[in-house]
Design a protein around this motif. Structure first.
Motif, short mmCIF file in Angstrom:
data_model
loop_
_atom_site.label_atom_id
_atom_site.label_comp_id
_atom_site.label_asym_id
_atom_site.label_seq_id
_atom_site.Cartn_x
_atom_site.Cartn_y
_atom_site.Cartn_z
N PHE A 130 0.85 -1.20 0.00
CA PHE A 130 0.00 0.00 0.00
C PHE A 130 0.89 1.25 0.00
CE2 PHE A 130 -1.67 3.44 2.70
CZ PHE A 130 -2.75 3.85 1.93
N CYS A 131 1.91 1.25 0.87
CA CYS A 131 2.86 2.37 0.94
C CYS A 131 3.57 2.57 -0.40
CB CYS A 131 3.89 2.13 2.04
SG CYS A 131 3.20 2.08 3.71
N MET A 132 3.93 1.45 -1.01
CA MET A 132 4.62 1.48 -2.29
C MET A 132 3.74 2.09 -3.38
SD MET A 132 6.40 -1.74 -4.19
CE MET A 132 6.83 -1.68 -5.93
N SER A 133 2.45 1.76 -3.36
CA SER A 133 1.54 2.30 -4.38
C SER A 133 1.35 3.81 -4.18
CB SER A 133 0.17 1.59 -4.32
OG SER A 133 -0.49 1.86 -3.09
N VAL A 134 1.32 4.25 -2.92
CA VAL A 134 1.21 5.69 -2.62
C VAL A 134 2.45 6.42 -3.15
CG1 VAL A 134 1.13 7.45 -0.81
CG2 VAL A 134 -0.28 5.39 -0.60
N PHE A 135 3.63 5.84 -2.88
CA PHE A 135 4.88 6.47 -3.31
C PHE A 135 5.01 6.48 -4.84
CE2 PHE A 135 8.46 7.49 -0.27
CZ PHE A 135 7.59 7.89 0.73
N THR A 136 4.51 5.44 -5.49
CA THR A 136 4.55 5.38 -6.95
C THR A 136 3.71 6.52 -7.53
OG1 THR A 136 4.83 2.98 -6.92
CG2 THR A 136 4.06 3.96 -8.98
N LYS A 137 2.54 6.75 -6.94
CA LYS A 137 1.68 7.86 -7.38
C LYS A 137 2.35 9.20 -7.12
CE LYS A 137 -2.64 5.33 -6.68
NZ LYS A 137 -3.82 5.15 -5.80
N MET A 138 3.04 9.31 -5.97
CA MET A 138 3.76 10.55 -5.64
C MET A 138 4.87 10.81 -6.66
SD MET A 138 4.00 9.97 -1.51
CE MET A 138 5.01 11.39 -1.08
N SER A 139 5.55 9.75 -7.08
CA SER A 139 6.62 9.88 -8.06
C SER A 139 6.08 10.33 -9.42
CB SER A 139 7.36 8.54 -8.21
OG SER A 139 8.48 8.66 -9.04
N VAL A 140 4.93 9.76 -9.81
CA VAL A 140 4.29 10.15 -11.07
C VAL A 140 3.86 11.61 -11.00
CG1 VAL A 140 2.24 9.78 -12.52
CG2 VAL A 140 3.51 7.81 -11.64
N LYS A 141 3.30 12.01 -9.86
CA LYS A 141 2.90 13.41 -9.65
C LYS A 141 4.12 14.34 -9.75
CE LYS A 141 0.60 17.02 -7.99
NZ LYS A 141 -0.39 17.77 -8.81
N THR A 142 5.23 13.90 -9.18
CA THR A 142 6.46 14.70 -9.21
C THR A 142 6.96 14.86 -10.65
OG1 THR A 142 7.04 13.87 -7.01
CG2 THR A 142 8.80 14.89 -8.28
N ASP A 143 6.90 13.78 -11.43
CA ASP A 143 7.30 13.86 -12.84
C ASP A 143 6.43 14.87 -13.60
OD1 ASP A 143 9.46 12.11 -12.96
OD2 ASP A 143 8.18 10.35 -13.20
N ALA A 144 5.13 14.85 -13.30
CA ALA A 144 4.20 15.77 -13.96
C ALA A 144 4.54 17.22 -13.62
CB ALA A 144 2.76 15.46 -13.55
N VAL A 145 4.87 17.47 -12.35
CA VAL A 145 5.24 18.83 -11.91
C VAL A 145 6.54 19.26 -12.59
CG1 VAL A 145 5.99 20.22 -9.93
CG2 VAL A 145 4.04 18.70 -9.69
N LEU A 146 7.53 18.35 -12.66
CA LEU A 146 8.81 18.67 -13.30
C LEU A 146 8.63 18.98 -14.79
CD1 LEU A 146 11.16 16.03 -11.60
CD2 LEU A 146 11.30 18.52 -11.36
N ASN A 147 7.74 18.24 -15.44
CA ASN A 147 7.46 18.49 -16.86
C ASN A 147 6.81 19.86 -17.05
OD1 ASN A 147 8.47 16.04 -17.76
ND2 ASN A 147 6.51 14.99 -17.60
N THR A 148 5.90 20.20 -16.15
CA THR A 148 5.24 21.51 -16.20
C THR A 148 6.25 22.63 -16.01
OG1 THR A 148 3.18 20.56 -15.31
CG2 THR A 148 3.42 22.96 -15.18
N LEU A 149 7.16 22.44 -15.05
CA LEU A 149 8.19 23.44 -14.78
C LEU A 149 9.12 23.60 -15.99
CD1 LEU A 149 9.16 22.61 -11.08
CD2 LEU A 149 7.70 24.44 -11.89
N SER A 150 9.43 22.48 -16.66
CA SER A 150 10.29 22.54 -17.85
C SER A 150 9.62 23.35 -18.96
CB SER A 150 10.60 21.13 -18.35
OG SER A 150 11.39 20.43 -17.42
N GLU A 151 8.31 23.15 -19.12
CA GLU A 151 7.57 23.91 -20.13
C GLU A 151 7.56 25.40 -19.81
OE1 GLU A 151 6.25 22.84 -23.05
OE2 GLU A 151 7.28 20.97 -22.55
N LEU A 152 7.39 25.72 -18.52
CA LEU A 152 7.40 27.12 -18.10
C LEU A 152 8.77 27.75 -18.32
CD1 LEU A 152 5.29 26.91 -14.81
CD2 LEU A 152 4.65 28.09 -16.91
N GLU A 153 9.83 26.96 -18.08
CA GLU A 153 11.19 27.46 -18.29
C GLU A 153 11.44 27.79 -19.76
OE1 GLU A 153 14.03 24.70 -16.75
OE2 GLU A 153 13.67 25.27 -14.66
N LYS A 154 10.90 26.95 -20.64
CA LYS A 154 11.05 27.20 -22.08
C LYS A 154 10.38 28.52 -22.47
CE LYS A 154 11.22 22.35 -23.50
NZ LYS A 154 10.48 21.26 -24.18
#
Length: 259
Positions: free
Chosen positions: A197-221
């Motif tokens: 259960f903890c692992m599934s929560v962390f996997t979702k957190m990691s996916v969310k983090t990737d989404a935020v990083l992608n958004t930040l990269s787009e804003l930087e461009k």
């Protein structure tokens, strides 16, 4: 100690407002993403740590000291990784609060330059990338310890089955074939389930983090300065004139040499 929710802090609201009012809309979006991200992630960390605490409480009811210690060790490893990742988030949170407080105060004297300096110091993308590494490391630890507990459960099951067969032999009964462990029963299975259960929560957190990083990269461009047409024409003219200047210089040198 009561947890500070960043989005509710007055200076956080004020800094975001100042960015918008001073023509820094992309930086404002980036900052707002960061604040939302920190608040959400902190809640997720708390959920996982609470789950791991409940696992520890259940494991401590086991009578077998060796098994209890071994299972606890696996959960402790996971908990340590989760705490490491959470500490990175807390450091980011403190860094944001400190930087924003200073920027809001400095803005009264320095104006927009105080906001620009704060945005640069925040290093939003770099800090979130550090948290991402911690999340992935914790997720890997969870996966490894789920596998470890599975092997431990199988070994204990086989050992118990062998002991029962020894008992049957002593009283003259036939031994029984050792059947596979029922992975849906027992405390080991429950512990694995909780860690999963903890692992599934962390996997979702990691996916969310990737989404935020992608958004930040787009804003930087979007923030990257674009050359004006006039500037580009000037560069082309300069490039084209360089060979001609070089030839002229070469001719002058030859002419001077002949004199």
């Amino acid at each position: 100690m009561e947890k500070q929710i960043l989005s509710q802090q007055e200076n956080i609201k004020k800094f975001s407002q100042l960015l918008g009012e001073n023509g820094m809309s992309d930086q404002k979006k980036e900052f707002d993403y960061l604040i939302q991200y920190i608040d959400q992630m902190e809640n997720q960390f708390d959920t996982v740590l609470e789950e791991l605490r409940s696992v520890k409480q259940e494991l401590n009811t086991i009578q077998d000291k060796t098994f209890r210690a071994t299972a606890n060790k696996a959960v402790d490893k996971v908990t340590a990784k989760v705490n490491d990742a959470k500490n990175s988030l807390i450091k980011l949170k403190q860094h944001v609060l400190k930087t924003v407080d200073k920027a809001v105060n400095d803005f009264k004297r320095q104006g927009k330059s105080a906001l620009t300096a704060a945005v640069k110091k925040l290093n939003v993308k770099g800090m979130i990338e550090t948290i991402k590494k911690g999340l992935d490391s914790a997720t890997k630890s969870m996966d490894q310890n789920i596998d470890y507990l599975s092997k431990l459960g199988n070994e204990i099951h086989e050992a118990n089955s062998h002991l029962k067969n020894v008992g049957r032999m002593f009283i003259g009964k036939d031994t029984k074939e050792i059947t596979p462990r029922n992975t849906n029963k027992g405390l080991i299975s429950k512990t694995q389930e909780n860690i999963f259960f903890c692992m599934s929560v962390f996997t979702k957190m990691s996916v969310k983090t990737d989404a935020v990083l992608n958004t930040l990269s787009e804003l930087e461009k979007k923030e990257e300065p674009k050359k004006s047409v006039k500037s580009e024409l000037k560069d082309i003219k300069k490039t084209n004139s360089e060979p001609a200047n070089a030839k002229l210089k070469s001719k002058n040198e030859i002419h001077l040499g002949q004199r």
